[in-house]
Scaffold this motif. Structure first.
Motif, PDB file in Angstrom:
ATOM      1  N   THR A  43       0.833  -1.198   0.000  1.00  5.62           N
ATOM      2  CA  THR A  43       0.000   0.000   0.000  1.00  5.62           C
ATOM      3  C   THR A  43       0.868   1.249   0.000  1.00  5.62           C
ATOM      4  OG1 THR A  43      -1.860  -1.062   1.122  1.00  5.62           O
ATOM      5  CG2 THR A  43      -1.680   1.334   1.331  1.00  5.62           C
ATOM      6  N   VAL A  44       0.568   2.166  -0.900  1.00  6.11           N
ATOM      7  CA  VAL A  44       1.242   3.451  -0.968  1.00  6.11           C
ATOM      8  C   VAL A  44       0.179   4.538  -0.890  1.00  6.11           C
ATOM      9  CG1 VAL A  44       2.682   4.998  -2.346  1.00  6.11           C
ATOM     10  CG2 VAL A  44       3.140   2.540  -2.352  1.00  6.11           C
ATOM     11  N   VAL A  45       0.263   5.381   0.133  1.00 10.09           N
ATOM     12  CA  VAL A  45      -0.669   6.498   0.281  1.00 10.09           C
ATOM     13  C   VAL A  45      -0.037   7.730  -0.347  1.00 10.09           C
ATOM     14  CG1 VAL A  45      -1.914   7.979   1.899  1.00 10.09           C
ATOM     15  CG2 VAL A  45      -1.661   5.529   2.385  1.00 10.09           C
ATOM     16  N   ILE A  46      -0.771   8.406  -1.204  1.00  3.01           N
ATOM     17  CA  ILE A  46      -0.238   9.536  -1.958  1.00  3.01           C
ATOM     18  C   ILE A  46      -1.135  10.744  -1.727  1.00  3.01           C
ATOM     19  CG2 ILE A  46       0.428  10.385  -4.241  1.00  3.01           C
ATOM     20  CD1 ILE A  46       0.364   7.277  -5.016  1.00  3.01           C
ATOM     21  N   ILE A  77      -3.384   4.646  -2.815  1.00  9.94           N
ATOM     22  CA  ILE A  77      -4.514   5.312  -2.173  1.00  9.94           C
ATOM     23  C   ILE A  77      -4.262   6.810  -2.274  1.00  9.94           C
ATOM     24  CG2 ILE A  77      -5.754   5.696  -0.016  1.00  9.94           C
ATOM     25  CD1 ILE A  77      -4.854   2.865   0.817  1.00  9.94           C
ATOM     26  N   VAL A  78      -5.161   7.536  -2.909  1.00 10.72           N
ATOM     27  CA  VAL A  78      -4.985   8.965  -3.143  1.00 10.72           C
ATOM     28  C   VAL A  78      -5.797   9.755  -2.122  1.00 10.72           C
ATOM     29  CG1 VAL A  78      -5.267  10.867  -4.780  1.00 10.72           C
ATOM     30  CG2 VAL A  78      -4.606   8.579  -5.606  1.00 10.72           C
ATOM     31  N   VAL A  79      -5.122  10.665  -1.411  1.00 14.77           N
ATOM     32  CA  VAL A  79      -5.781  11.655  -0.565  1.00 14.77           C
ATOM     33  C   VAL A  79      -5.459  13.018  -1.166  1.00 14.77           C
ATOM     34  CG1 VAL A  79      -5.900  12.709   1.723  1.00 14.77           C
ATOM     35  CG2 VAL A  79      -5.573  10.230   1.506  1.00 14.77           C
ATOM     36  N   HIS A  80      -6.448  13.857  -1.376  1.00 17.01           N
ATOM     37  CA  HIS A  80      -6.189  15.129  -2.050  1.00 17.01           C
ATOM     38  C   HIS A  80      -6.532  16.321  -1.177  1.00 17.01           C
ATOM     39  CE1 HIS A  80     -10.470  16.006  -2.780  1.00 17.01           C
ATOM     40  NE2 HIS A  80     -10.600  14.704  -3.004  1.00 17.01           N
ATOM     41  N   GLY A  81      -5.865  17.423  -1.471  1.00 17.78           N
ATOM     42  CA  GLY A  81      -6.185  18.692  -0.837  1.00 17.78           C
ATOM     43  C   GLY A  81      -7.064  19.515  -1.749  1.00 17.78           C
TER      44      GLY A  81
END
Length: 318
Positions: A43-46, A77-81
């Motif tokens: 898992t890579v959170v970006i 897994i993409v988390v965006h601002g």
């Protein structure tokens, strides 16, 4: 590495692999394949943020990177601002914004706009960009399945004395409980989760959460292999302005003590240290204005940006 100013043009031009000599292709593959194996089923959170989100070419390049990772066996897994986009919408609605220690003061009216922009327009734009590149993205936020439960921020450190002082910045939260079941279900399929940093309190209030804090809490809870923080800067710079490629926890703490790391980079690095101490192998601060910076970091030996962790880059392909 290309300059950030060249990134939009490069992203628009794309790559013509027919023009790459065979021996260069072989060298690229020889470098990339061991790193692909290293991240297989990991898992890579970006965290995707900054002004790169406002550039269509860079957004498309980012989306391609995410699709390539998924197709290579990685679980991105993409988390965006969305700070600039929120500011633009508030300006259109003639709602004034105030900041305290880098956090937007968020009253009841503002949090509704924040949720609309983050979980609505921005989230679906990123989902659509990934889907256009052949991926299958699903947009959610921290309220879905109680993914991110937070509490209101009621005190903050004074920038000069570091003393904790009471504050009232409205509906702004810090993560206190992460329930990643919904993310596990999505990412273990052929789908890619794209997450807006909106959380919910134990009392049921909608809370705006800093995207770095959200991504860090999620990565720590999921014991991710990597957390990538895409920003508007190359990474940590030394006193001569040169990029620091790697830092241990001890080295990072020393750079804070001696004044090399200053301003807004201090809480970012302190957050990175907490994530590594929680079990994530490494956190990398990357310039999102460089096209394909995600692939450069994960699939090349030299990486991109500043890596903070327990393992050096030279051990990446071991």
């Amino acid at each position: 590495m290309a300059n950030a100013t060249d990134a939009p043009a490069q992203a628009r031009q794309g790559f013509n692999t027919a023009d790459i000599p065979a021996h260069v292709k072989a060298r690229i593959l020889a470098e990339a394949l061991p790193n692909m194996l290293r991240y297989d089923e990991e898992t890579v959170v970006i965290k995707f943020g900054g002004h790169a989100m406002g550039d269509q070419a860079l957004s498309d390049a980012f989306a391609k990177d995410i699709v390539y990772l998924k197709q290579s066996g990685v679980n991105p897994i993409v988390v965006h601002g969305g700070g600039p986009q929120i500011a633009n919408m508030l300006s259109k609605l003639e709602i004034k914004s105030e900041f305290k220690n880098g956090l937007r003061v968020t009253d009841k009216a503002t949090v509704q706009i924040v949720e609309m922009v983050l979980a609505g327009a921005i989230n679906k734009d990123i989902v659509s960009a990934i889907n256009r590149q052949g991926g299958k993205a699903v947009g959610i936020c921290g309220k879905d399945a109680n993914l991110m439960i937070a509490r209101k921020i009621t005190e903050m450190a004074d920038p000069e004395s570091s003393e904790m002082l009471p504050v009232d910045i409205g509906f702004v939260g810090d993560p206190v409980q992460v329930n990643p079941h919904i993310v596990d279900v999505i990412s273990k399929s052929d789908l890619i989760p794209v997450i807006a940093p909106i959380g919910i309190s134990f009392e049921g209030e909608t809370l705006n959460i800093n995207a770095d804090s959200f991504a860090s809490a999620l990565a720590a809870r999921m014991k991710a292999k990597r957390l990538l923080l895409l920003t508007d800067v190359d990474g940590v710079l030394d006193k001569t302005g040169q990029l620091v490629a790697e830092l241990s926890i001890e080295e990072a703490q020393e750079l804070i003590r001696n004044g090399t790391i200053t301003g807004g980079m201090i809480p970012k690095i302190e957050g990175c240290i907490e994530v590594v101490e929680a079990g994530v192998e490494a956190v990398v601060i990357i310039n999102g204005k460089v096209a394909h910076s995600v692939l450069l970091e994960l699939l090349t030996d030299h990486g991109a940006g500043t890596l903070l962790g327990r393992r050096r880059r030279k051990a990446r392909s071991a």
